[in-house]
Design a protein around this motif. Structure first.
Motif, short mmCIF file in Angstrom:
data_model
loop_
_atom_site.label_atom_id
_atom_site.label_comp_id
_atom_site.label_asym_id
_atom_site.label_seq_id
_atom_site.Cartn_x
_atom_site.Cartn_y
_atom_site.Cartn_z
N GLY A 40 80.28 126.24 16.78
CA GLY A 40 79.56 125.03 17.13
C GLY A 40 78.48 124.66 16.14
N ASP A 41 78.09 125.61 15.27
CA ASP A 41 77.12 125.27 14.24
C ASP A 41 77.71 124.23 13.30
OD1 ASP A 41 75.06 126.86 15.08
OD2 ASP A 41 75.58 128.56 13.81
N VAL A 42 76.91 123.27 12.94
CA VAL A 42 77.34 122.21 12.04
C VAL A 42 76.65 122.40 10.70
CG1 VAL A 42 77.41 119.73 11.62
CG2 VAL A 42 77.70 120.62 13.94
N THR A 43 77.42 122.52 9.63
CA THR A 43 76.85 122.63 8.29
C THR A 43 77.30 121.44 7.46
OG1 THR A 43 78.72 124.01 7.62
CG2 THR A 43 76.72 125.14 8.33
N ILE B 30 57.58 136.34 17.83
CA ILE B 30 58.86 136.26 17.13
C ILE B 30 59.31 134.80 17.13
CG2 ILE B 30 61.25 137.04 17.03
CD1 ILE B 30 60.48 139.48 18.63
N VAL B 31 59.43 134.21 15.96
CA VAL B 31 59.92 132.85 15.83
C VAL B 31 61.43 132.93 15.58
CG1 VAL B 31 59.81 130.70 14.52
CG2 VAL B 31 57.73 132.04 14.90
N CYS B 32 62.20 132.48 16.55
CA CYS B 32 63.66 132.54 16.45
C CYS B 32 64.18 131.20 15.92
CB CYS B 32 64.28 132.85 17.81
SG CYS B 32 63.85 134.49 18.45
N VAL B 33 65.00 131.24 14.89
CA VAL B 33 65.49 130.01 14.27
C VAL B 33 67.00 130.05 14.10
CG1 VAL B 33 63.33 129.56 13.05
CG2 VAL B 33 65.12 130.90 11.93
N SER B 34 67.58 128.86 14.07
CA SER B 34 69.01 128.68 13.86
C SER B 34 69.28 128.46 12.37
CB SER B 34 69.51 127.47 14.66
OG SER B 34 70.73 126.97 14.15
N PRO B 35 70.40 128.96 11.83
CA PRO B 35 70.74 128.72 10.42
C PRO B 35 71.47 127.40 10.19
CG PRO B 35 72.36 130.18 11.39
CD PRO B 35 71.35 129.89 12.48
N SER B 36 71.71 126.66 11.27
CA SER B 36 72.51 125.45 11.17
C SER B 36 71.73 124.28 10.58
CB SER B 36 73.03 125.06 12.56
OG SER B 36 73.66 123.80 12.52
N ARG C 111 79.21 123.97 0.47
CA ARG C 111 79.37 124.61 -0.81
C ARG C 111 78.86 126.06 -0.75
NH1 ARG C 111 75.61 122.86 -5.68
NH2 ARG C 111 74.26 123.16 -3.88
N LYS C 112 79.71 127.00 -1.13
CA LYS C 112 79.40 128.42 -1.13
C LYS C 112 78.98 128.91 0.26
CE LYS C 112 77.93 128.54 -5.96
NZ LYS C 112 76.86 128.89 -6.91
N GLY C 113 79.43 128.18 1.29
CA GLY C 113 79.10 128.59 2.64
C GLY C 113 77.62 128.51 2.92
N ALA C 114 76.94 127.55 2.30
CA ALA C 114 75.49 127.46 2.38
C ALA C 114 75.02 127.23 3.81
CB ALA C 114 74.98 126.32 1.50
N VAL C 115 73.85 127.76 4.12
CA VAL C 115 73.22 127.56 5.41
C VAL C 115 71.83 126.99 5.15
CG1 VAL C 115 74.50 129.36 6.61
CG2 VAL C 115 72.36 129.93 5.43
N SER C 116 71.18 126.50 6.22
CA SER C 116 69.89 125.86 6.04
C SER C 116 68.75 126.86 5.94
CB SER C 116 69.61 124.89 7.19
OG SER C 116 69.45 125.61 8.40
N VAL C 117 68.94 128.06 6.48
CA VAL C 117 67.87 129.06 6.52
C VAL C 117 68.41 130.39 6.06
CG1 VAL C 117 66.16 130.22 7.96
CG2 VAL C 117 66.82 127.88 8.48
N GLU C 118 67.66 131.06 5.18
CA GLU C 118 68.04 132.41 4.80
C GLU C 118 66.81 133.20 4.36
OE1 GLU C 118 70.65 132.52 1.47
OE2 GLU C 118 69.53 131.02 0.32
#
Length: 366
Positions: free
Chosen positions: A35-38, A321-327, A42-49
């Motif tokens: 369900g994550d939308v990217t 703890i700040v929980c974040v999505s990589p989407s 390119r290179k399987g990039a995510v918004s957060v790493e």
């Protein structure tokens, strides 16, 4: 044994040693899920790493920002590993007599509840198991462990361990010595981690839960999804007085996402608006504390901020703890959550060792 008491005891004498420290802030990036939308593939990039142990990089497709925290936990980090980094230091500090508070913040679906309340390895379960393991090795002292569990929903507080099916509404009160406390909140005496797990499971059935477009299992609460308190008390110590050795206050904050994104309507819309209002007040309190220039801190503007007052600017070791999505679809909420965490890092607390006269508790036990 069941007793009624305040959620946070503030009428204790304090030992002369103090520990000054700021709020510790950790970032946890959840794994990619269905369900994550990217928008950038390119290179399987995510918004957060995570770029290293303390830095997180956020990209929105046009620019990148780097944020620095106490530690960044990557998607592959397990709950057990998170506990070693975040939970264990709190337990070790609390066993010296320091209050400890653990909070999780972030949008719905970012992993807050999984981090704190997963039944098998959530941080709450791990804290409980660690505490019982430590006191089990201490033959020189006698301990009493108690547990409470509440929910804040639309500015109302509900006791989730009350006998009623939906929980019992309880009220915040203020006392010259106790400070802010929850009147008539159920407090159970427990003797094993298994007893606490059973209490939490029982209380969870009374949670107000509703489906949103973002998370079908979202706990739509205002704004603390689940608040769990644990207290461990010793009847002897080297100072000749009884000591509150442990106090844990875990707070799973409600989702911080925009109303438009959740597609909330009707009652869900009213809940979401109330959540956003209370989270805004929490942000205002943290901003005022971070600036350190205001005489008035607006704790009274919401139930949550009144309840958390001691942890935000008082007698506690506090970790967030700040929980974040990589989407990529969540990048705006991620940036807001990270900025919230940065402000919290500027808050300094003075944690004091608590010494209480609690021999009456042990007289009842014997």
């Amino acid at each position: 044994m069941r007793r009624n008491s305040s959620l946070i005891s503030q009428d204790a004498d304090v030992f002369e040693d103090t520990s000054v420290s700021r709020v510790q802030v950790y970032v946890r990036i959840r794994p990619i899920v269905q369900g994550d939308v990217t928008s950038i593939t390119r290179k399987g990039a995510v918004s957060v790493e995570a770029t290293d142990l303390t830095q997180v990089r956020v990209a929105d497709g046009k620019k990148e920002k780097i944020f620095q925290f106490d530690q960044v936990l990557p998607p592959e980090a397990s709950n057990a590993e998170v506990y070693q980094v975040v939970g264990k230091p709190l337990v070790e500090a609390s066993m010296t007599g320091l209050n400890s508070i653990l909070m999780a913040y972030g949008q719905t679906g970012a992993g807050k509840t999984h981090t704190l309340m997963a039944s098998a390895d959530g941080l709450t379960t791990s804290v409980v198991s660690h505490i019982f393991a430590l006191i089990g090795k201490d033959a020189a002292h006698s301990y009493a462990v108690t547990c409470s569990y509440l929910q804040i929903y639309q500015e109302r507080v509900y006791d989730l361990l009350a006998s009623e099916k939906s929980g019992t509404e309880v009220f915040l009160r203020e006392h010259p010595k106790k400070g802010v406390y929850v009147e008539n909140l159920s407090e159970y005496s427990v003797k094993s981690p298994e007893e606490i797990v059973r209490l939490l499971k029982s209380g969870k059935r009374r949670l107000a839960v509703a489906e949103t477009k973002m998370n079908r299992q979202s706990s739509r609460l205002l704004p603390a999804e689940e608040v769990t308190s644990l207290a461990t008390v010793s009847d002897k110590n080297s100072w000749g007085k009884d000591q509150t050795l442990f106090f844990s206050f875990s707070c799973d904050l409600a989702g911080s996402e925009r109303v438009k994104k959740t597609k909330a309507a009707g009652e869900r819309l009213q809940e979401a608006q109330s959540i956003n209002s209370s989270l805004l007040e929490l942000g205002n309190v943290i901003q005022a504390l971070a600036e350190g220039t205001r005489r008035h801190i607006p704790y009274r503007n919401s139930v949550l901020t009144r309840l958390l007052q001691d942890g935000l600017d008082g007698n506690s070791k506090t970790s967030l703890i700040v929980c974040v999505s990589p989407s990529f679809r969540d990048v705006n909420e991620t940036l807001c959550s990270l900025k919230f965490g940065l402000r919290a890092m500027k808050i300094h607390n003075v944690a004091q060792v608590n010494v209480n006269e609690v021999s009456r508790i042990f007289k009842k036990r014997k």
